[in-house]
Design an enzyme around this catalytic site. Structure first.
Site, PDB file in Angstrom:
ATOM      1  N   CYS A   1       0.965  -1.202  -0.025  1.00 40.25           N
ATOM      2  CA  CYS A   1       0.130   0.123   0.068  1.00 40.25           C
ATOM      3  C   CYS A   1       0.810   1.356  -0.041  1.00 40.25           C
ATOM      4  O   CYS A   1       2.123   1.027   0.337  1.00 40.25           O
ATOM      5  CB  CYS A   1      -0.777  -0.003   1.399  1.00 40.25           C
ATOM      6  SG  CYS A   1      -0.055   0.106   2.746  1.00 40.25           S
TER       7      CYS A   1
ATOM      8  N   CYS B   1       3.035   2.086   3.318  1.00 34.87           N
ATOM      9  CA  CYS B   1       4.158   1.087   3.199  1.00 34.87           C
ATOM     10  C   CYS B   1       5.354   1.248   2.166  1.00 34.87           C
ATOM     11  O   CYS B   1       6.506   1.323   2.633  1.00 34.87           O
ATOM     12  CB  CYS B   1       3.574  -0.381   2.963  1.00 34.87           C
ATOM     13  SG  CYS B   1       2.380  -0.816   3.707  1.00 34.87           S
TER      14      CYS B   1
END
Lengths: 78, 322
Positions: A10, A13
């Site tokens: 994501c 991240c």
């Protein structure tokens, strides 16, 4: 030092991974930075909210998109 | 006050005609954007404070170690509401719960409410529809989690989990590990919380602006009755139609609320609009593919089917009572 960024891909991240790389470079650390994307491995760290940050197999942060300053602080305190 | 500022800026400084469609649309856009950003910032800060003291690890510990006589569904749904939701965390959360020995139904309660009720949805609802509708939305989002979780538990669905998750579940142990409390004074924590709240605002700002812009454009231009014609109250099938159309779609609350606002302004009943939104935010094809990692298609089907049904029922209920 072994640093792992736990995340399944994501946005936050990825951002944390980049930040960690930057911090390691700026601090001139001899560290191996790994992006851990495998769910089974991530779960073995008992982290439920991503992204997670693991240093030498110890979870130091979970669910936070840390800033460069914060990452540097964590790394320098090791 | 914000309205005055928007009037002054758009009609006074920019010099658009208040009676023109363009003037009205641009004014609406500025007013809504400013109002919602302020609300979002405050609500994010508030939720950040709650979260600093009740992290998800603490909830799991609590759910695992106490006998709660049914209240665990409510607790899980409530925590789903206050936990900041990122779709990338839904799988780790799911596994984390299962691993801790929390029943599947309780896990579902958390999973259902989490995307529905969050700071962005609450801020947008408050800014757009006022307190009453916001409370109704909040309560039904939590109720949906509680009922959905409870019913799904009754179905005994453990056998439809992916094999590796089943294995984790059978090996689950009552974790006695204490969550580590960060013993940091509130004074020191607060700046971080405010900074995180601002991060949330910045993160969704673009979506909010796009959503409000679409809303503003439709506000000024789409003729009254356009939506009413298709999703009007008199037609019995409008609620299921809206929900079923919405299930495969995905948009976060930031993008969808402004559109809902226009639906309502153009004559779509509130219940149909909220049901539409819940289905867009709560269920989607991207979520289904993500859940595939931990569930069989059959379980995903049962999960989606049950929740869809509940959302349709809620839509009808709202249309009767709102």
């Amino acid at each position: 030092m072994e640093i792992k960024v736990l995340g399944t891909g994501c946005a936050s991240c990825k951002a944390l991974y980049e930040t960690v790389l930057q911090a390691v470079k700026e601090l001139g650390l001899d560290a191996q930075v790994i992006k851990e994307e495998d769910m089974m491995n991530i779960m073995s760290y008992n982290v439920m909210i991503l992204p997670g940050l693991v240093i030498d197999n110890k979870v130091v942060s979970k669910g936070k998109k840390l800033s460069l300053t914060e990452v540097k602080e964590i790394l320098s305190n090791r | 006050m914000i309205q005055k500022f928007a009037d002054w800026l758009i009609y006074g400084i920019v010099g658009l005609n208040p009676d023109s469609h363009l003037g009205e649309a641009v004014n609406f856009f500025f007013y809504d954007t400013i109002k919602i950003i302020i609300l979002l910032f405050f609500i994010s800060t508030l939720m950040g404070i709650v979260n600093a003291y009740l992290p998800v690890d603490r909830l799991r510990h609590f759910l695992v170690t106490r006998k709660l006589y049914g209240f665990q569904y409510l607790l899980a749904a409530l925590f789903g509401a206050i936990t900041p939701f990122c779709s990338c965390s839904s799988i780790p959360l799911f596994i984390g719960f299962v691993k801790g020995g929390i029943p599947l139904g309780v896990t579902f309660a958390f999973l259902i409410t989490s995307p529905l009720v969050n700071e962005v949805a609450v801020a947008l609802f408050l800014g757009t529809f006022g307190l009453k509708v916001t409370l109704i939305y909040l309560i039904s989002g939590i109720l949906l989690g509680v009922l959905g979780g409870w019913i799904l538990e009754k179905f005994r669905l453990e056998k439809y989990l992916s094999p590796w998750v089943r294995q984790i579940q059978t090996q689950s142990e009552q974790e006695t590990e204490e969550w580590q409390t960060e013993k940091i004074a509130f004074k020191q924590r607060f700046p971080t919380i405010v900074k995180d709240a601002w991060g949330i605002v910045r993160g969704v700002l673009l979506y909010i602006i796009i959503g409000i812009a679409i809303g503003a454009a439709m506000h000024g231009y789409v003729p009254e009755g356009f939506f009413e014609h298709y999703l009007a109250a008199e037609k019995w099938y409008s609620v299921p139609l809206a929900v079923i159309l919405a299930v495969p779609m995905y948009a976060n609350a930031a993008g969808i609320v402004p559109v809902i606002q226009v639906f309502v302004a153009k004559g779509v009943p509130m219940g149909t609009a909220i049901a539409f939104m819940m289905a867009v935010v709560g269920l989607s094809i991207p979520e289904a593919t993500m859940l595939k990692k931990v569930m069989t298609w059959k379980l995903i089907g049962i999960f989606f089917g049950t929740i869809t049904l509940f959302i349709i029922l809620l839509g009808y209920l709202y249309n009767i009572f709102l």
